[in-house]
Design a protein around this motif. Structure first.
Motif, PDB file in Angstrom:
ATOM      1  N   LEU A 316       0.840  -1.193   0.000  1.00 54.01           N
ATOM      2  CA  LEU A 316       0.000   0.000   0.000  1.00 54.01           C
ATOM      3  C   LEU A 316       0.876   1.245   0.000  1.00 54.01           C
ATOM      4  O   LEU A 316       1.963   1.256   0.580  1.00 54.01           O
ATOM      5  N   LYS A 317       0.400   2.286  -0.649  1.00 51.07           N
ATOM      6  CA  LYS A 317       1.071   3.584  -0.597  1.00 51.07           C
ATOM      7  C   LYS A 317       0.591   4.341   0.632  1.00 51.07           C
ATOM      8  O   LYS A 317      -0.456   4.020   1.217  1.00 51.07           O
ATOM      9  N   LYS A 318       1.342   5.368   1.020  1.00 52.73           N
ATOM     10  CA  LYS A 318       0.977   6.146   2.205  1.00 52.73           C
ATOM     11  C   LYS A 318      -0.400   6.765   2.070  1.00 52.73           C
ATOM     12  O   LYS A 318      -1.105   6.966   3.066  1.00 52.73           O
ATOM     13  N   SER A 319      -0.802   7.087   0.840  1.00 50.85           N
ATOM     14  CA  SER A 319      -2.100   7.721   0.611  1.00 50.85           C
ATOM     15  C   SER A 319      -3.257   6.727   0.628  1.00 50.85           C
ATOM     16  O   SER A 319      -4.419   7.129   0.660  1.00 50.85           O
ATOM     17  N   ASN A 320      -2.955   5.413   0.587  1.00 51.69           N
ATOM     18  CA  ASN A 320      -4.020   4.409   0.554  1.00 51.69           C
ATOM     19  C   ASN A 320      -4.697   4.266   1.916  1.00 51.69           C
ATOM     20  O   ASN A 320      -4.047   4.362   2.965  1.00 51.69           O
ATOM     21  N   THR A 321      -5.997   4.009   1.870  1.00 52.07           N
ATOM     22  CA  THR A 321      -6.786   3.914   3.106  1.00 52.07           C
ATOM     23  C   THR A 321      -7.478   2.558   3.257  1.00 52.07           C
ATOM     24  O   THR A 321      -8.341   2.405   4.119  1.00 52.07           O
ATOM     25  N   TYR A 322      -7.118   1.576   2.433  1.00 51.03           N
ATOM     26  CA  TYR A 322      -7.893   0.330   2.412  1.00 51.03           C
ATOM     27  C   TYR A 322      -7.282  -0.815   3.219  1.00 51.03           C
ATOM     28  O   TYR A 322      -7.753  -1.961   3.108  1.00 51.03           O
ATOM     29  N   LEU A 323      -6.277  -0.550   4.044  1.00 47.36           N
ATOM     30  CA  LEU A 323      -5.671  -1.651   4.795  1.00 47.36           C
ATOM     31  C   LEU A 323      -6.698  -2.361   5.673  1.00 47.36           C
ATOM     32  O   LEU A 323      -6.671  -3.593   5.794  1.00 47.36           O
ATOM     33  N   ASP A 324      -7.632  -1.619   6.252  1.00 49.72           N
ATOM     34  CA  ASP A 324      -8.642  -2.261   7.100  1.00 49.72           C
ATOM     35  C   ASP A 324      -9.705  -2.986   6.272  1.00 49.72           C
ATOM     36  O   ASP A 324     -10.572  -3.661   6.817  1.00 49.72           O
ATOM     37  N   ARG A 325      -9.603  -2.854   4.950  1.00 52.40           N
ATOM     38  CA  ARG A 325     -10.505  -3.591   4.051  1.00 52.40           C
ATOM     39  C   ARG A 325      -9.771  -4.700   3.300  1.00 52.40           C
ATOM     40  O   ARG A 325     -10.350  -5.361   2.448  1.00 52.40           O
ATOM     41  N   LEU A 326      -8.487  -4.886   3.617  1.00 51.79           N
ATOM     42  CA  LEU A 326      -7.681  -5.874   2.917  1.00 51.79           C
ATOM     43  C   LEU A 326      -7.646  -7.183   3.703  1.00 51.79           C
ATOM     44  O   LEU A 326      -7.272  -7.211   4.874  1.00 51.79           O
ATOM     45  N   PHE A 327      -8.036  -8.247   3.046  1.00 53.67           N
ATOM     46  CA  PHE A 327      -8.041  -9.576   3.644  1.00 53.67           C
ATOM     47  C   PHE A 327      -7.166 -10.491   2.788  1.00 53.67           C
ATOM     48  O   PHE A 327      -7.215 -10.443   1.559  1.00 53.67           O
ATOM     49  N   THR A 328      -6.368 -11.320   3.443  1.00 55.59           N
ATOM     50  CA  THR A 328      -5.519 -12.273   2.725  1.00 55.59           C
ATOM     51  C   THR A 328      -5.906 -13.684   3.118  1.00 55.59           C
ATOM     52  O   THR A 328      -6.516 -13.924   4.162  1.00 55.59           O
ATOM     53  N   THR A 329      -5.517 -14.641   2.261  1.00 58.23           N
ATOM     54  CA  THR A 329      -5.763 -16.042   2.578  1.00 58.23           C
ATOM     55  C   THR A 329      -4.761 -16.897   1.819  1.00 58.23           C
ATOM     56  O   THR A 329      -4.061 -16.411   0.933  1.00 58.23           O
ATOM     57  N   GLY A 330      -4.666 -18.183   2.187  1.00 53.85           N
ATOM     58  CA  GLY A 330      -3.710 -19.062   1.529  1.00 53.85           C
ATOM     59  C   GLY A 330      -2.279 -18.646   1.835  1.00 53.85           C
ATOM     60  O   GLY A 330      -1.936 -18.344   2.973  1.00 53.85           O
ATOM     61  N   VAL A 331      -1.427 -18.596   0.798  1.00 52.14           N
ATOM     62  CA  VAL A 331      -0.020 -18.251   1.000  1.00 52.14           C
ATOM     63  C   VAL A 331       0.193 -16.749   1.112  1.00 52.14           C
ATOM     64  O   VAL A 331       1.304 -16.296   1.385  1.00 52.14           O
ATOM     65  N   VAL A 332      -0.845 -15.959   0.899  1.00 50.17           N
ATOM     66  CA  VAL A 332      -0.701 -14.503   0.891  1.00 50.17           C
ATOM     67  C   VAL A 332      -0.610 -13.975   2.315  1.00 50.17           C
ATOM     68  O   VAL A 332      -1.309 -14.455   3.218  1.00 50.17           O
ATOM     69  N   GLY A 333       0.229 -12.974   2.514  1.00 50.83           N
ATOM     70  CA  GLY A 333       0.342 -12.339   3.812  1.00 50.83           C
ATOM     71  C   GLY A 333       0.698 -10.869   3.680  1.00 50.83           C
ATOM     72  O   GLY A 333       1.436 -10.481   2.765  1.00 50.83           O
ATOM     73  N   TYR A 334       0.174 -10.063   4.587  1.00 52.94           N
ATOM     74  CA  TYR A 334       0.515  -8.639   4.624  1.00 52.94           C
ATOM     75  C   TYR A 334       0.312  -8.160   6.059  1.00 52.94           C
ATOM     76  O   TYR A 334      -0.751  -8.385   6.646  1.00 52.94           O
ATOM     77  N   GLU A 335       1.319  -7.526   6.612  1.00 55.32           N
ATOM     78  CA  GLU A 335       1.255  -7.122   8.007  1.00 55.32           C
ATOM     79  C   GLU A 335       0.055  -6.220   8.264  1.00 55.32           C
ATOM     80  O   GLU A 335      -0.191  -5.260   7.539  1.00 55.32           O
ATOM     81  N   ASN A 336      -0.720  -6.547   9.285  1.00 57.05           N
ATOM     82  CA  ASN A 336      -1.907  -5.815   9.740  1.00 57.05           C
ATOM     83  C   ASN A 336      -3.133  -6.002   8.861  1.00 57.05           C
ATOM     84  O   ASN A 336      -4.187  -5.415   9.146  1.00 57.05           O
TER      85      ASN A 336
END
Length: 553
Positions: A316-336
């Protein structure tokens, strides 16, 4: 760090401070250490097989570990630390199995030499320093390094496709055995010919793996059909699903049915729209946006939650606001980001958190309208075979151009759009993968009702393009696939595309144009071998390449 596995790699040499993809040094090093641990497991797995006592307990772990290191899949250091720890435990177990089996069979204790990957152990405090010395540059000879990494990089693509198939209950021992054999081979001092043979075997296994995945997908969801896909939006809140995993798609559609939540695909999930099994869901609206590298903008404007099922996820870029809307599954991972746990055996993943979040969101912002057409996998095209053959025989179709592979950020990838626009109107583009977003929304017309862009689906559906080519060879009574009026102008970005390339080489395809750059992991000597044996060539100018392809060169 030193990483050169993707097309973006710095100066087309290697990323050394931070990945151009955004990968931090710490993450890159942990990925190297995970591969190192997997090699150790593979050494014992191969030795147990040689003793006639094969062990299958690490097949899934090795496949998923390789998959997790693909570009833009997993950014979560904690997940990699956990995988390395688990890998070390698994290595201890399989080492004990091997030593016991050896003693039982040989009636003496094993006292042979083992590579460091098989013997090293450590705890978390050791990982950072160890990771610095077991990466790519640990192999000093440039050509040996090139062949080993070409194998490992292709292997990552094979592992990704094997994991997709395994999710749907389809596995083959020969694929898992080769993954272990290939990993173990990189710990040995093989001759150049032996290493090249291993790379070519990876191409064979890539063909078999894509065939297995094709069988898994079509058995579960039916053969893709010619489909007009909506690219506009509805008024309901939505969930955007990206990646490649069709099992996740199925379970998400089932769990959102009747909730008032619409489902949209993004990027490589677009071909889900072509499968009959998914068309019965009225809340499956269509596709939103384009290829992976647009996601910082498109995930923002979508407004609802996003589910990443596989690569490609970018930071995500600093201007992005969707981290609380981002969900991962399987081998995917992203902090928070919220991670959806694996499905329990015999059960389904629980997407309730995703659905509840969607209910609080606004409907997607409209970014385009209209439809795009796809669904031209091998079953559908072969159903039109008579029409296609007649068009070729009459001269209505002069040439097919395979423009499969990956999209990417670099400006010079406009080459592929320009090629599509400038190709003579008696040519047909065969495509698969997200490279299609460079031209699948252009109005290129048709030839006697046959669209000039035939989209077979995801990158793994490049297998369909191979099946189509082999069928045309048979229909026209040709001895060599290279005698067909087909040219290959392939765009690559990550490791699945490398597996596809190796598959095409195994099938004997020659004269492939590869761009926008040749891979940095090919040393000059290795590149020379590929050029001499397979006539692989870099892309040139649009006009020159079109002229050459139309002339059969």
């Amino acid at each position: 760090m030193f990483c050169f596995q993707c097309q973006e790699t710095a100066k087309n040499i290697g990323c050394t401070v931070k990945g151009v993809c955004g990968k931090p040094e710490e993450t890159a090093n942990l990925q190297d250490l995970l591969i190192f641990v997997l090699k150790g497991i593979a050494v014992y797995s191969e030795k147990l097989k040689e003793l006639g006592n094969p062990d299958r307990s690490n097949d899934d772990f090795a496949t998923q570990g390789l998959f997790a290191t693909i570009t833009n899949a997993n950014w979560d250091d904690a997940r990699f630390v956990s995988m390395i720890n688990e890998g070390l435990k698994r290595k201890d177990l399989i080492r004990s199995k091997f030593l016991a089996a050896y003693k039982e069979k040989k009636n003496t204790a094993f006292d042979g030499l083992l590579p460091e990957a098989a013997t090293w152990t450590g705890d978390v405090s050791d990982f950072a320093e160890k990771a610095k010395i077991v990466g790519i540059l640990a192999t000093e000879n440039e050509d040996v390094r090139s062949l080993r990494e070409l194998l490992i990089i292709g292997l990552k693509g094979v592992a990704a496709y094997a994991d997709h198939a395994a999710v749907l209950g389809c596995q083959k021992d020969e694929i898992n055995d080769f993954i272990m054999e290939a990993l173990a081979s990189t710990t040995k001092d093989l001759s150049v010919d032996e290493m090249i043979a291993m790379v070519m075997k990876a191409g064979e296994i890539a063909v078999n793996t894509m065939a297995l995945l094709d069988e898994a997908n079509t058995t579960a969801y039916g053969n893709p059909e010619i489909t007009e896909v909506n690219i506009g939006v509805g008024k309901n809140p939505g969930i955007l699903i990206s990646g490649h995993d069709l099992k996740d798609m199925e379970e998400l559609l089932k769990q959102t049915d009747g909730t008032g939540i619409d489902v949209y695909t993004h990027g490589e999930m677009l071909p889900a729209n072509y499968y009959p099994a998914f068309k019965k869901y009225d809340h499956f609206v269509g596709n939103y946006g384009g290829s992976w590298w647009h996601q910082n903008k498109e995930f923002e404007s979508f407004n609802g939650p996003i589910l990443l099922t596989t690569n490609c996820l970018v930071p995500l870029k600093k201007s992005n606001t969707y981290l609380d809307r981002l969900f991962t599954t399987g081998v995917v991972g992203y902090e928070n980001a919220v991670h959806i746990a694996d499905r329990p055996e015999g059960g389904a993943k629980d997407f309730s958190a995703l659905i509840e979040r969607a209910k609080t969101c606004a409907s997607p912002e409209e970014i385009e309208t209209g439809t795009i057409v796809g669904g031209f996998a091998h079953n559908q095209v072969l159903a039109l075979a008579d029409k296609v053959v007649d068009a070729v025989k009459s001269g209505a179709i002069k040439r097919f151009v395979v423009m499969a592979g990956c999209d990417g950020r670099q400006k010079n990838r406009s080459y592929y759009t320009e090629v599509a626009e400038k190709l003579p109107k008696d040519t047909v583009i065969l495509t698969a993968g997200c490279a299609k977003y460079r031209y699948n929304k252009l109005d290129l017309g048709d030839i006697g009702g046959i669209p000039r862009v035939l989209d077979a689906g995801q990158c793994n559906d490049s297998y369909s393009l191979a099946v189509i080519a082999l069928k045309l060879k048979e229909v026209f009574g040709l001895d060599d696939i290279n005698d067909l009026p087909i040219s290959y102008d392939i765009a690559w970005y990550e490791q699945k595309a490398v597996a596809v390339l190796l598959a095409l080489l195994f099938l004997g395809v020659k004269g492939i144009r590869l761009g926008p750059t040749l891979p940095a992991f090919l040393s000059p000597a290795v590149a020379k071998v590929l050029v001499e044996k397979f006539d692989i060539k870099p892309i040139g100018t649009v006009d020159e390449d079109i002229a050459a392809m139309m002339a059969g060169n």
